[in-house]
Design an enzyme around this catalytic site. Sequence first.
Site, PDB file in Angstrom:
ATOM      1  N   VAL A 127      15.359  14.545  -3.894  1.00  0.00           N
ATOM      2  CA  VAL A 127      14.343  14.940  -2.901  1.00  0.00           C
ATOM      3  C   VAL A 127      14.520  16.421  -2.589  1.00  0.00           C
ATOM      4  CG1 VAL A 127      13.407  14.556  -0.590  1.00  0.00           C
ATOM      5  CG2 VAL A 127      14.441  12.646  -1.840  1.00  0.00           C
ATOM      6  N   ILE A 131      16.950  21.919  -2.170  1.00  0.00           N
ATOM      7  CA  ILE A 131      17.135  21.925  -0.701  1.00  0.00           C
ATOM      8  C   ILE A 131      18.148  20.860  -0.308  1.00  0.00           C
ATOM      9  CG2 ILE A 131      16.001  21.586   1.537  1.00  0.00           C
ATOM     10  CD1 ILE A 131      13.327  22.168   0.171  1.00  0.00           C
ATOM     11  N   GLY A 182       3.154  26.047 -16.180  1.00  0.00           N
ATOM     12  CA  GLY A 182       4.290  25.131 -16.316  1.00  0.00           C
ATOM     13  C   GLY A 182       4.696  24.456 -15.011  1.00  0.00           C
ATOM     14  N   GLU A 185       2.653  18.996 -14.847  1.00  0.00           N
ATOM     15  CA  GLU A 185       2.870  18.324 -16.129  1.00  0.00           C
ATOM     16  C   GLU A 185       1.530  18.223 -16.882  1.00  0.00           C
ATOM     17  OE1 GLU A 185       5.908  16.926 -16.824  1.00  0.00           O
ATOM     18  OE2 GLU A 185       6.813  17.258 -14.867  1.00  0.00           O
ATOM     19  N   LYS A 200       9.790  10.159  -2.970  1.00  0.00           N
ATOM     20  CA  LYS A 200      10.700  10.982  -2.154  1.00  0.00           C
ATOM     21  C   LYS A 200      10.692  10.533  -0.691  1.00  0.00           C
ATOM     22  CE  LYS A 200      10.210  14.917  -5.292  1.00  0.00           C
ATOM     23  NZ  LYS A 200       9.354  16.066  -5.636  1.00  0.00           N
TER      24      LYS A 200
HETATM   25  N1  HSE Z   1       6.897  17.551 -10.112  1.00  0.00           N
HETATM   26  C1  HSE Z   1       7.742  17.718  -8.982  1.00  0.00           C
HETATM   27  C2  HSE Z   1       7.115  18.735  -8.019  1.00  0.00           C
HETATM   28  C3  HSE Z   1       9.100  18.183  -9.441  1.00  0.00           C
HETATM   29  O1  HSE Z   1       6.116  19.364  -8.377  1.00  0.00           O
HETATM   30  O2  HSE Z   1       7.573  18.871  -6.896  1.00  0.00           O
HETATM   31  C4  HSE Z   1      10.204  18.033  -8.445  1.00  0.00           C
HETATM   32  O3  HSE Z   1      10.410  16.720  -8.050  1.00  0.00           O
END
Ligand code: HSE
Length: 406
Positions: A127, A131, A182, A185, A200
């Site tokens: 999570v 951090i 990038g 995804e 999370k």
């Molecule tokens: N795909 C997630 C985000 C990566 O954009 O926060 C980190 O968990």
Amino acid sequence: MVNIAILGFGTVGSGVAEVMRENAQSIAHNAAEEIGVKYILDLRDFPGSPFADWMIRDFGLIESDPDVQVVVETIGGVGAAYEFTKRALLAGKSVVTSNKELVATHGHELLEIAKRLNVNYLFEASVGGGIPIIRPITQCLTANELDEIYGILNGTTNYILTRMITDGAPFADILKDAQRLGYAEADPTADVEGYDAARKICILADLCFGKSVDPEKISVEGISRVTLEDIEYARRLGYKIKLLGRAYRLPGGHITAYVAPHLISKTSLLSNVDGVMNGIVVHGNALGECMFYGAGAGKRPTASAVVADVIDAVKHRKARKYLGWDESEPGYLVDAGDVRTRWYVRTGSGLSDIGRAFGDVRLISYPGEYPGAGPGEYAFATPELTGRELAAKCAGMEVRSRFRIL
Ligand code: HSE
């Protein structure tokens, strides 16, 4: 000398190998002994990689090697990652992971196995990326009754919403940019539709409130329906639209948890958490409010949290860290649609329909005042209503958007 193995040489796994090598001296100092990477498991070839000598394809080698005391799982998902994590724990090795899907789905079971075998299962990176949030909740804030946790838990969607606000460009265009850079995804569904944030917030709720919250059972709404009109109406009200994961205690020992876009006041600290950054607010009865801010994703920030867990696992080889939660109970999780909140509503219905359903509401803007607003469009803020009450009031109306106001 302690040996570790890394499962999965993707973005996070390769970041872990890099940080382990780059900071070898300070890591050895902090752990009070040297830590070496003995194996990296991946089915792919990495010719020319400085870590090529450590690459293997057979998990059995790691499982049966008594020299390997800590396993880093950065495969992701709940397939091979679940099987290898279980096997590593059962073989008496501590496991460290950044895999939020696995922790959110099977965390209770894996922590129970770790407890039985007197080893550790640590997941600081699951999570908020780099951090620190798991340790603060489970160590620094344990004097408190925690009653609420919420935050911006997904960097990709925060980047998209931030650019929609600053550039005035629509969701689909910014998503393409995020993919090119990038951040998002190739298949952005888990981020954009809120599933990543759901995993999370469930992990945070598990830890804060002590019982399992299943990400499949909470209400999840992503950002794909947030329009530039909504962003403009929110701005006129003095708010920004942010995707929040939120969990809080209700009277009677129940809790609610959900993910949804919210209008949050521009005066709040969280409203200034922009771009790919994450921000998490915790409320405790002794502490009051506390916010954690930083890089919630990315190779090195995530590796920073994973490697710190490796050091902790090495230092606690003989002492299990207390980390865990109980199974859920019927009625523990209250549907977010049954909890009262204020709402922002954008509608194509006329003032008489709005007045009939809601009485005297605060209109945010009038038709034609904002060029993006369609003819006869109104937006307004409601008093506190449950989601079901809102839906009933809006039954005969043409609702274009409705989001919670925090
Ligand atoms: N795909 C997630 C985000 C990566 O954009 O926060 C980190 O968990």
